[in-house]
Design a protein around this motif. Structure first.
Motif, PDB file in Angstrom:
ATOM      1  N   VAL A  33      13.710   7.498  -7.830  1.00 57.78           N
ATOM      2  CA  VAL A  33      12.920   8.287  -7.508  1.00 57.78           C
ATOM      3  C   VAL A  33      11.778   7.218  -6.850  1.00 57.78           C
ATOM      4  O   VAL A  33      12.203   7.188  -5.279  1.00 57.78           O
ATOM      5  N   GLN A  34      11.917   5.874  -7.522  1.00 57.56           N
ATOM      6  CA  GLN A  34      11.464   5.502  -5.588  1.00 57.56           C
ATOM      7  C   GLN A  34      11.984   4.498  -4.409  1.00 57.56           C
ATOM      8  O   GLN A  34      11.689   4.075  -4.036  1.00 57.56           O
ATOM      9  N   GLU A  35      13.955   4.220  -4.904  1.00 54.17           N
ATOM     10  CA  GLU A  35      14.405   3.739  -4.160  1.00 54.17           C
ATOM     11  C   GLU A  35      14.950   4.685  -3.967  1.00 54.17           C
ATOM     12  O   GLU A  35      15.050   4.702  -2.418  1.00 54.17           O
ATOM     13  N   ARG A  36      14.707   5.982  -4.319  1.00 56.28           N
ATOM     14  CA  ARG A  36      15.091   7.095  -3.007  1.00 56.28           C
ATOM     15  C   ARG A  36      14.077   7.483  -1.819  1.00 56.28           C
ATOM     16  O   ARG A  36      14.373   7.685  -1.011  1.00 56.28           O
TER      17      ARG A  36
ATOM     18  N   ALA B  99      14.318   4.785   1.015  1.00 56.98           N
ATOM     19  CA  ALA B  99      15.634   5.270   1.573  1.00 56.98           C
ATOM     20  C   ALA B  99      15.174   6.653   2.602  1.00 56.98           C
ATOM     21  O   ALA B  99      15.542   6.336   2.955  1.00 56.98           O
ATOM     22  N   PHE B 100      14.301   7.294   1.972  1.00 57.83           N
ATOM     23  CA  PHE B 100      14.199   8.602   2.505  1.00 57.83           C
ATOM     24  C   PHE B 100      13.260   8.750   3.352  1.00 57.83           C
ATOM     25  O   PHE B 100      13.479   8.606   4.579  1.00 57.83           O
TER      26      PHE B 100
ATOM     27  N   LEU C 187       9.909  14.332  -2.616  1.00 51.38           N
ATOM     28  CA  LEU C 187       9.327  13.884  -4.066  1.00 51.38           C
ATOM     29  C   LEU C 187      11.041  15.127  -4.324  1.00 51.38           C
ATOM     30  O   LEU C 187      11.669  14.291  -5.505  1.00 51.38           O
ATOM     31  N   SER C 188      10.758  16.582  -3.549  1.00 48.90           N
ATOM     32  CA  SER C 188      11.805  17.196  -4.894  1.00 48.90           C
ATOM     33  C   SER C 188      12.669  16.382  -4.604  1.00 48.90           C
ATOM     34  O   SER C 188      13.958  17.464  -5.522  1.00 48.90           O
ATOM     35  N   ARG C 189      13.302  16.159  -3.171  1.00 54.36           N
ATOM     36  CA  ARG C 189      15.106  15.431  -3.214  1.00 54.36           C
ATOM     37  C   ARG C 189      15.207  14.125  -3.726  1.00 54.36           C
ATOM     38  O   ARG C 189      16.314  14.230  -3.983  1.00 54.36           O
TER      39      ARG C 189
ATOM     40  N   LEU D  25       0.532  -1.127  -0.361  1.00 59.12           N
ATOM     41  CA  LEU D  25      -0.050   0.042   0.242  1.00 59.12           C
ATOM     42  C   LEU D  25       0.844   1.206  -0.124  1.00 59.12           C
ATOM     43  O   LEU D  25       0.319   2.357  -0.958  1.00 59.12           O
ATOM     44  N   ALA D  26       2.146   1.323   0.512  1.00 59.66           N
ATOM     45  CA  ALA D  26       3.647   2.229   0.580  1.00 59.66           C
ATOM     46  C   ALA D  26       4.062   1.277   0.280  1.00 59.66           C
ATOM     47  O   ALA D  26       4.115   0.001   1.295  1.00 59.66           O
ATOM     48  N   ARG D  27       4.949   1.515  -0.178  1.00 59.23           N
ATOM     49  CA  ARG D  27       6.835   1.172  -0.318  1.00 59.23           C
ATOM     50  C   ARG D  27       7.386   0.743   1.161  1.00 59.23           C
ATOM     51  O   ARG D  27       8.256  -0.070   1.475  1.00 59.23           O
TER      52      ARG D  27
END
Length: 422
Positions: free
Chosen positions: A398-401, A404-405, A158-160, A15-17
């Motif tokens: 984007v998804q990988e980052r 991680a964030f 997202l911006s980062r 439902l969320a990564r």
């Protein structure tokens, strides 16, 4: 009391990564393992844990633990429930500082998303949970936090997470060289039906204490339903990346000779013993799509069912040959699918990982063991960066980052929190 079971044929959907932990295989067992609510209402709703003064009640712990029991999540359900609810409180506290809100339609869509990889419609899934002792409100709260956290992570990071053009170009040009891990395993796959649930659970708990290779091999020959039983459960070398995602950390946590805790599959329980680990010189290509066929044989693993499977295996060389076998039979008897690895039910993914193109497995069953699953690998489509667009690569980065964030931020929140168990 006879147990009634419904099988949820896939991993817990993301439902969320960074939401709920991965569950290797989900089998919803209605009417089994219920926690008696002997405590008074006052003690049931008393604080069990506080997270920065936000309360987690004993009722919430029991509900989440029972939810995990029904999903047959590997591990101690009480411990898993405690950790998951603490994380939920930390997420809620962060979300409360924003203007993120979810509409009833959002939550309804989230429930549908959760149920989308199961054999049940959303309403039927919710009813099954309620029959198993988990209230709709508890499930709704779980879904709500997951959805809101996904939006929170997107807004905050997202911006980062967006890569630059140069980063995308470098990712597209990156060579696939490097290193990867392969494992040499033994396995025991024990079939399970509603009538044998208690016996199989007791047996596999005992087998999980085996440490010697000879003892494990003897148990595999005696109890396993997998084709590998004749060789004492031995599986050839397998790239770790070929295994279902949720199984990889479980396997890598083993030392040679050690055995996993029992791992629920659809209509079976699995045990794996580590024999050896090695690092190879290159990364094995991932696969974007896996093509496979499922032919359903009545009778399960009865002598008649296995005989029919052997007869079919002798007549087919490719998946196309199965169409001739299924001619004039109902359409649902034969299914041919092209799915990404994340879409494939965990027990099927595990069997496919052992097969080469054109090979067959008759280990799995469906319908509480009443249907034998004749599984055939048709082919694999390797991932190719050459075929990926810049947009595909950017979305992947984007998804990988974001993952991680989110993980790092949640660790920070937990490190700064005051958590008190009562």
């Amino acid at each position: 009391m006879q147990l009634k079971t419904s099988t949820l044929t896939s991993f817990l959907p993301r439902l969320a990564r960074c939401a709920a932990p991965l569950v290797f295989s989900i089998t919803l067992t209605v009417g089994a393992g219920l926690v008696p609510l002997a405590a008074s209402a006052q003690s049931l709703f008393a604080p069990a844990i506080t997270v920065n003064d936000d309360v987690i009640t004993r009722y919430e712990l029991e509900q989440r633990a029972q939810f995990l029991r029904l999903l047959r999540a590997p591990g101690n359900p009480v411990d898993l429930a405690r950790e998951a609810l603490i994380e939920d409180r930390l997420k809620q506290q962060a979300i409360s500082q924003t203007e993120i809100t979810l509409t009833p339609e959002n939550i309804k869509a989230g429930i549908a998303e959760f149920a989308s990889r199961t054999d049940l419609e959303p309403d039927d899934f919710v009813k099954a949970l309620e029959q198993g002792g988990v209230s709709y409100e508890s499930f709704r709260d779980f879904v709500t936090v997951s959805l809101a956290w996904r939006e929170y992570v997107r807004q905050r990071f997202l911006s980062r997470a967006n890569p630059t053009k140069d980063e995308v170009a470098r990712a597209m040009a990156t060579d696939d060289g490097g290193s990867t891990v392969s494992v040499l395993l033994n396995e025991i796959i024990v079939p399970i039906t509603p009538q044998t649930l208690d016996q199989v659970e007791q047996l596999t708990e005992e087998l999980s204490n085996i440490r010697g290779f000879d003892a494990f091999a003897e148990a595999a020959r005696q109890y396993s339903a997998s084709e590998s039983r004749q060789s004492g459960g031995r599986i050839p070398w397998m790239a770790l990346s070929d295994l279902p995602v949720a199984l990889r950390p479980v396997i890598m946590g083993l030392r040679p000779g050690e055995v996993t805790a029992p791992i629920p599959l659809s209509n079976a329980v699995a045990l794996f013993q580590m024999r050896e680990v090695r690092e190879t010189g290159r990364v094995k290509p991932g696969y974007s799509k896996i093509s496979y066929a499922k032919y359903h044989i009545p009778g399960g693993r009865s002598a008649e069912g296995l005989t029919q499977a052997a007869q079919i295996a002798a007549r087919v060389d490719t998946c196309d040959d199965l169409y001739g076998i299924a001619k004039d039979q109902p359409a649902e008897v034969l299914e041919r699918l092209d799915q990404s690895p994340g879409e494939i039910p965990s027990d099927i993914a595990l069997e496919l990982a052992k097969l080469d193109e054109g090979e067959i497995s008759t280990t799995l069953t469906r319908s509480d063991g009443q249907t034998l699953l004749f599984l055939m690998l048709c082919g694999r489509t390797a991932e190719s960066k050459a075929g990926a667009t810049a947009e595909d690569i950017a979305n992947m980065l984007v998804q990988e980052r974001l993952e991680a964030f989110a993980t790092n931020y949640l660790d920070q929140l937990r490190g700064n929190a005051v958590i008190v168990s009562r």
